[in-house]
Design an enzyme around this catalytic site. Structure first.
Site: not given
Ligand SMILES: [Zn+2]
Length: 258
Positions: A67, A70
């Site tokens: 995460e 990202h």
């Molecule tokens: Zn992802």
């Protein structure tokens, strides 16, 4: 997505981004510890439990790293991330706004699976080194679990089901080709719903054939993906909204109509 994860507990900040845990994550964490402790059963109850807890934390740490990949790429494109949270079905990074271009959307989406694939590769390399140099067999088990989990994380997220990473890459491609983000969102949301339906039906079929409850997990996952698709579609359509970090959560707050 944000509405689904209300009630999260915030445990700290990393790179200035809030990190939280939704209570539903505790269930999947306990399940992971229980399953892992069976693999380490020969170590003795307490030691097996300790190794299982550490391994489960490393597995979910991999999800957090995914995460943050990202989030950090989003930051490079000027898009802030409000939070990273763990919940029943994995992790989610809540970004403050839609990516500004199809290229940014694709780069942000692909960063997570690339990071997970790299982690899987590193674990596989470490395993290979252990095979040649020798080492603790239980450490090999931990590395195998991490390699498998990260490879799965990369592959599963690349399925073209919006709002998963593959679905966002698909939306970016359609957006680039047609020059229309709204149309791309509609089309990718349809594929997301089709995937969710297929996953649910597959789970029911498997549960029916095997007389086992485990495939019902796919039904729950399909249900979650369908809700996430609808909410992400509504968020993406919300052109007159402002996001309010903190307080009651990251949900977009619609401005009253003029
Ligand atoms: Zn992802």
């Amino acid at each position: 997505m944000a509405q689904l994860l209300r009630g999260s507990m915030w445990i700290g900040r990393c790179f200035g981004i809030r990190v939280g845990i939704h209570p539903s994550w505790l269930l999947v964490f306990a399940l992971a510890v229980w399953m892992l402790s069976e693999s380490f059963g020969d170590l003795g109850a307490m030691y097996a439990l300790s190794v299982s807890v550490i391994t489960a934390l490393a597995l979910f740490g991999s999800v957090v790293v995914h995460e943050f990949a990202h989030a950090l790429i989003a930051r490079r494109f000027g898009v802030a991330t409000l939070s990273v949270r763990l919940f029943l079905f994995g992790g989610v990074a809540t970004i403050a706004a839609e990516p500004p271009t199809p290229g940014a959307e694709a780069a942000i989406a692909v960063a997570g699976p690339l990071c997970s694939a790299a982690l899987a590769g590193l674990c596989a390399l470490a395993l290979e080194a252990m095979r040649h140099l020798g080492g603790e067999p239980h450490l090999a088990l931990v590395l195998m679990a991490l390699a498998a989990a990260n490879a799965f994380l990369a592959a599963f997220n690349l399925l073209p089901a919006f709002p998963m990473d593959g679905g966002r890459i698909f939306r970016a491609a359609v957006w680039r080709l047609r020059g229309d983000r709204a149309a791309a969102t509609r089309l990718s949301s349809l594929t997301g719903m089709a995937f969710a339906l297929a996953l649910g039906l597959l789970g029911m079929e498997l549960a029916w054939q095997t007389h086992d409850w485990e495939p019902l997990w796919y039904v729950a996952l399909g249900g979650f993906v369908s809700i996430a698709t609808i909410q992400s579609y509504q968020d993406a359509r919300c052109t007159r909204c402002e996001r309010v970090p903190g307080g009651s959560g990251d949900a977009p707050q619609r401005k009253p109509a003029a």
